[in-house]
Design an enzyme around this catalytic site. Sequence first.
Site, PDB file in Angstrom:
ATOM      1  N   HIS A  18       0.836  -1.204   0.000  1.00 36.39           N
ATOM      2  CA  HIS A  18       0.000   0.000   0.000  1.00 36.39           C
ATOM      3  C   HIS A  18       0.873   1.257   0.000  1.00 36.39           C
ATOM      4  CE1 HIS A  18      -3.056  -2.757   2.177  1.00 36.39           C
ATOM      5  NE2 HIS A  18      -3.488  -2.593   0.956  1.00 36.39           N
ATOM      6  N   LYS A  42     -20.672  -3.361  11.880  1.00 36.08           N
ATOM      7  CA  LYS A  42     -20.598  -4.648  11.167  1.00 36.08           C
ATOM      8  C   LYS A  42     -19.210  -5.267  11.104  1.00 36.08           C
ATOM      9  CE  LYS A  42     -22.316  -4.312   7.080  1.00 36.08           C
ATOM     10  NZ  LYS A  42     -23.114  -3.868   5.935  1.00 36.08           N
ATOM     11  N   ARG A  92      -2.342  -6.276  -8.358  1.00 39.07           N
ATOM     12  CA  ARG A  92      -1.287  -7.276  -8.199  1.00 39.07           C
ATOM     13  C   ARG A  92      -1.366  -8.375  -9.242  1.00 39.07           C
ATOM     14  NH1 ARG A  92      -2.885  -8.000  -2.052  1.00 39.07           N
ATOM     15  NH2 ARG A  92      -4.783  -7.452  -3.131  1.00 39.07           N
ATOM     16  N   SER A 130      -2.873  -8.386   2.847  1.00 32.61           N
ATOM     17  CA  SER A 130      -3.261  -8.122   4.243  1.00 32.61           C
ATOM     18  C   SER A 130      -3.797  -9.364   4.951  1.00 32.61           C
ATOM     19  CB  SER A 130      -4.329  -7.020   4.312  1.00 32.61           C
ATOM     20  OG  SER A 130      -3.794  -5.804   3.860  1.00 32.61           O
TER      21      SER A 130
HETATM   22  P1  ADP Z   1      -9.863  -3.788  -0.302  1.00 28.26           P
HETATM   23  O1  ADP Z   1     -10.501  -4.464   0.856  1.00 28.26           O
HETATM   24  O2  ADP Z   1     -10.643  -2.633  -0.849  1.00 28.26           O
HETATM   25  O3  ADP Z   1      -9.335  -4.710  -1.386  1.00 28.26           O
HETATM   26  P2  ADP Z   1      -7.154  -3.522   0.623  1.00 28.26           P
HETATM   27  O4  ADP Z   1      -6.793  -2.865   1.904  1.00 28.26           O
HETATM   28  O5  ADP Z   1      -6.967  -4.999   0.567  1.00 28.26           O
HETATM   29  O6  ADP Z   1      -8.625  -3.081   0.356  1.00 28.26           O
HETATM   30  O7  ADP Z   1      -6.372  -2.881  -0.587  1.00 28.26           O
HETATM   31  C1  ADP Z   1      -6.539  -1.540  -0.992  1.00 28.26           C
HETATM   32  C2  ADP Z   1      -5.933  -1.354  -2.389  1.00 28.26           C
HETATM   33  O8  ADP Z   1      -4.553  -1.664  -2.368  1.00 28.26           O
HETATM   34  C3  ADP Z   1      -6.529  -2.263  -3.465  1.00 28.26           C
HETATM   35  O9  ADP Z   1      -6.544  -1.542  -4.677  1.00 28.26           O
HETATM   36  C4  ADP Z   1      -5.549  -3.401  -3.540  1.00 28.26           C
HETATM   37  O10 ADP Z   1      -5.579  -4.013  -4.811  1.00 28.26           O
HETATM   38  C5  ADP Z   1      -4.249  -2.658  -3.328  1.00 28.26           C
HETATM   39  N1  ADP Z   1      -3.184  -3.510  -2.813  1.00 28.26           N
HETATM   40  C6  ADP Z   1      -3.240  -4.351  -1.763  1.00 28.26           C
HETATM   41  N2  ADP Z   1      -2.046  -4.974  -1.556  1.00 28.26           N
HETATM   42  C7  ADP Z   1      -1.216  -4.502  -2.531  1.00 28.26           C
HETATM   43  C8  ADP Z   1       0.158  -4.778  -2.898  1.00 28.26           C
HETATM   44  N3  ADP Z   1       0.890  -5.653  -2.234  1.00 28.26           N
HETATM   45  N4  ADP Z   1       0.663  -4.101  -3.953  1.00 28.26           N
HETATM   46  C9  ADP Z   1      -0.102  -3.233  -4.651  1.00 28.26           C
HETATM   47  N5  ADP Z   1      -1.383  -2.939  -4.370  1.00 28.26           N
HETATM   48  C10 ADP Z   1      -1.933  -3.568  -3.329  1.00 28.26           C
END
Ligand code: ADP
Length: 151
Positions: A18, A42, A92, A130
Amino acid sequence: MKRVALFPGSFDPFTKGHEDIVLRGLVLFDEIIVAIGYNSQKDHRYFKIDFMIEKIQETFSKYPQISVITYSELTAELARKQNANYLLRGLRNTTDFEYENSISQVNRYLNSQLESVFLITSPPFAAINSSIIREVHRYGGDVSPLLPYKL
Ligand code: ADP
């Protein structure tokens, strides 16, 4: 006009993947708002919301143009309220693409001013996820190399 982007997500937790997307986004946008989607009625989060806000603020303390907020409404509505014309998202793999493709269509239907901008993950961060971090942490594994701050 200032280019303001919203970077929405669950960020449970916020990872180096991120961080990479936000820092690369600085080349494109004047201001980036990291928006943690959260519904206190929720959602059950693994990492507490206040803790994550603090850690993201700490991560970007040198960048006044990056801010952190939480929200529990439609992302398209939030963007309108924040005067953000862009949604920043990371990609990704093809699974991310399929999901992001549909969600961006819906967001533009809900707010025609909103353009989604996708950055392809940098190779070292491609595998950072995550939910895997939560699993590793739950069973006592060391996740610190995957996070831009100390837990
Ligand atoms: P969501 O629940 O909306 O998917 P996330 O917190 O998992 O939220 O991710 C937010 C954004 O960051 C999304 O666009 C996701 O694709 C991107 N993202 C998550 N991990 C990575 C990573 N390792 N590299 C690049 N982008 C990522």
